[in-house]
Structure formats: structure tokens, C-alpha cells
Enzyme design. Sequence first.
Site, mmCIF file in Angstrom:
data_model
loop_
_atom_site.group_PDB
_atom_site.id
_atom_site.type_symbol
_atom_site.label_atom_id
_atom_site.label_comp_id
_atom_site.label_asym_id
_atom_site.label_seq_id
_atom_site.Cartn_x
_atom_site.Cartn_y
_atom_site.Cartn_z
ATOM 1 N N HIS A 102 0.866 -1.196 0.000
ATOM 2 C CA HIS A 102 0.000 0.000 0.000
ATOM 3 C C HIS A 102 0.894 1.235 0.000
ATOM 4 C CE1 HIS A 102 -3.810 2.201 1.504
ATOM 5 N NE2 HIS A 102 -2.894 3.126 1.223
ATOM 6 N N LYS A 138 -9.494 -0.301 -6.079
ATOM 7 C CA LYS A 138 -9.560 0.327 -4.764
ATOM 8 C C LYS A 138 -10.873 1.046 -4.546
ATOM 9 C CE LYS A 138 -7.930 2.055 -0.886
ATOM 10 N NZ LYS A 138 -6.667 2.645 -0.495
ATOM 11 N N HIS A 148 -10.501 1.374 1.575
ATOM 12 C CA HIS A 148 -10.304 2.355 2.644
ATOM 13 C C HIS A 148 -11.549 2.249 3.512
ATOM 14 C CE1 HIS A 148 -8.856 6.189 4.519
ATOM 15 N NE2 HIS A 148 -10.110 6.114 4.949
#
Length: 355
Positions: free
Chosen positions: A17, A103, A140
Site C-alpha cells: 500500500h 480500490k 479504505h
Amino acid sequence: MTKTPDEIRLTRPDDWHLHLRDGAQMAAVVGHTAARFARAIVMPNLKPPVTTTALARAYRERIVAAVPPGLAFEPLMTLYLTDRTSVSEIRTAKASGIVQAAKLYPAGATTNSDEGVTRLEALFPVLEAMEREDLPLLVHGEVTDPAVDVFDREPRFIDDHLARIVARFPGLRVVFEHITTAEAADFVRTGPPRLAATITVHHLLYNRNAMLAGGIRPHYYCLPVLKRERHREALVAAATSGDPRFFLGTDSAPHAVTAKESRCGCAGLFTAHAAIELYAEVFDEAGALDRLEGFASHFGADFYGLPRNRDQILLRRETWTVPEAFAFGDDRVIPLRAGDQIGWRLVATTGDETR
Ligand SMILES: NC(=O)N[C@@H](CC(=O)O)C(=O)O
Ligand SMILES: [Zn+2]
Ligand SMILES: [Zn+2]
């Protein structure tokens, strides 16, 4: 290995990441990562975001061109999911061989997430396609509801969204990125093998006092925000447990010093200059240096289905002082531990240590 060795040799690690930014800023920071890590999962939250395979390919080429000579480094690309991401884009991404994951940023959750996903349910056909194509979902994991306390946003995301996604798509590989709470560590630990988490070095080293006690310190502000000590302890336990679903992801996220030291400072810590050295400190402190290699160099590659690296790095117990700042395009970036000491030093990668 002796109990407290003064040297450790590891399979060269990967960073699962990482934010590299773009242009002159990217060119200024990529060497820090490439000196340590063989590969990195590169986050797509540029402005504008990396929403297509074509954009990912072009970004990848810019990164490769900026890697300093003599360093071997492979950027692994990701797609930024939006409300408009199509199923066919997922197929194109998988077929490209250069995009490793997509993502999910809930819109408004963090830096450059404005174009992120506003309604998760609307993304379900895309998640179905990712499950079918076996393209991992990176998350996230924070809710964006302004009514939810900033320290509670990660656990709320598990309850309101992540548990449902994991249950609804039983073939989907999911990485819960940069986990910061005991709840998140428990959720992953008790979840299926296809669910994993990255853990940053700053969340292993610090609790929220580092940011808020004795003055407000913008260079410790990131998202998800640093939490209480009991959460830090839970993260250290997870990282050093040997459970292969926890692996290294620095979330090194450089911002210009002027953007951090501001009335409304940006979220993100720059750690790429000493990332593996700092993880070594954490594992050393926990009496778990023998578990560093799994966490840093094996488990991430295994999860992504990529070969483990064959080269090695050598770290030595040796104190050095971090510079006050590094160049960052036409500005500077303040690194973690600026002007302060680190107890481990990177001395070689295989190839040059035999000189
Ligand atoms: N972690 C951060 O605080 N910031 C990241 C975004 C992110 O990873 O959420 C950034 O891009 O600056
Ligand atoms: Zn994030
Ligand atoms: Zn990040």
C-alpha cells in the site's frame, strides 16, 4: 537466529500500500521505496484518479521511467473505483496483467477521494465482476457520515458495509487497508482466508498522543487517524502473530510541507525513507524479529498470488539520524522521525553486499 541479532537478512520485502503521487513529486520519492522494496501496490488516488487500465498503464510507465538507475522496482497498479466504473473495465484490467486490484474509496473519506463511491449498493455488479475475474478489492474502510465520530469511523464501516461485502461475495479477495483498531484486527483474524489487512508502521509505532499531546503535530495526522494505545497494541499483536492475512503496507503518503502545516492540513505520513527499518524496530521491540520476514516479504505476495522475491536485504542494528526534510518537487516533505534517530539501518541488498 540468535535472540536479539544485530543483523537480519530478509527476502526483499514488498510494500502492499503506497502513494507515489505523480510528476516531479513522484520522481522525488520513488527512489526511497525502490531502494528497499522490490514491488509496491501503487494507490490510484491521483488528481484526476486512475480509473482505467489505460491510465494505469501510462502512470506505470511514468513511474518506471523515474526509478533511479541501478534499482530494480516493479510498480503494481490499481484502479480507482467510482460510481461509473463498468464491468467491462474490470475485465480489461484483469486481462492487462498490470492491474493487480481495484480500490474502493468511500467518497469523501480521505485524500483525493471526492470521485470515490457514493452508494455501495450501486457498485455490486462491479464487485460481482471482480469476484468472477478474481481481481482483489482494496478498501479504505471508514464511513463518511459527518455524524460519526472520526475515531469510530473504521469500526462503523465494518458493521455497516464491510461485513456485508465479505458475506455477499464469497469468492472476492478483500484487503482491508491500513487497519487501525482492535475491531478491524479481530474482524480479519476471525474472517475467511480470502480476507486480509495491511498494517502501516506508524500505526504500529504510535498512538494518538503522538499527534495531540504537548502540541498538535500535523506530521502525525493521517487517515484513518491514530487511535488509543490499546488499538496500537492489538495491531502489534496481529502483525507479529504470524497470521498470513496481516502484511506490510506502509501507506507512505507524502504531502508538501506547506500542505501539512496549514489551517486545514492534509492527511498522510511520509515513511518510505525508512519503512523497513522502522518495521524492524517494531518487531524487535515486540521480541518478534523472526516473524518480520513473513509479514514483510512473504504473506503479501502469497495473498496476491505473485511469486516471492528471490533477492534479499540486510538490516543492521545501528543508529542513524533522519534528515529534517527531503526534496519533493518544488517543495519539501517532512519524513517520519525527522531530525530524530532510528535504530536499524539498511546496509545492502543481495548483489551489492558481496562486493
Ligand atoms: N492515509 C492518508 O492519510 N492519506 C492518503 C490517503 C489514504 O490512504 O487514505 C493520501 O493519499 O494522502
Ligand atoms: Zn486510505
Ligand atoms: Zn493510502
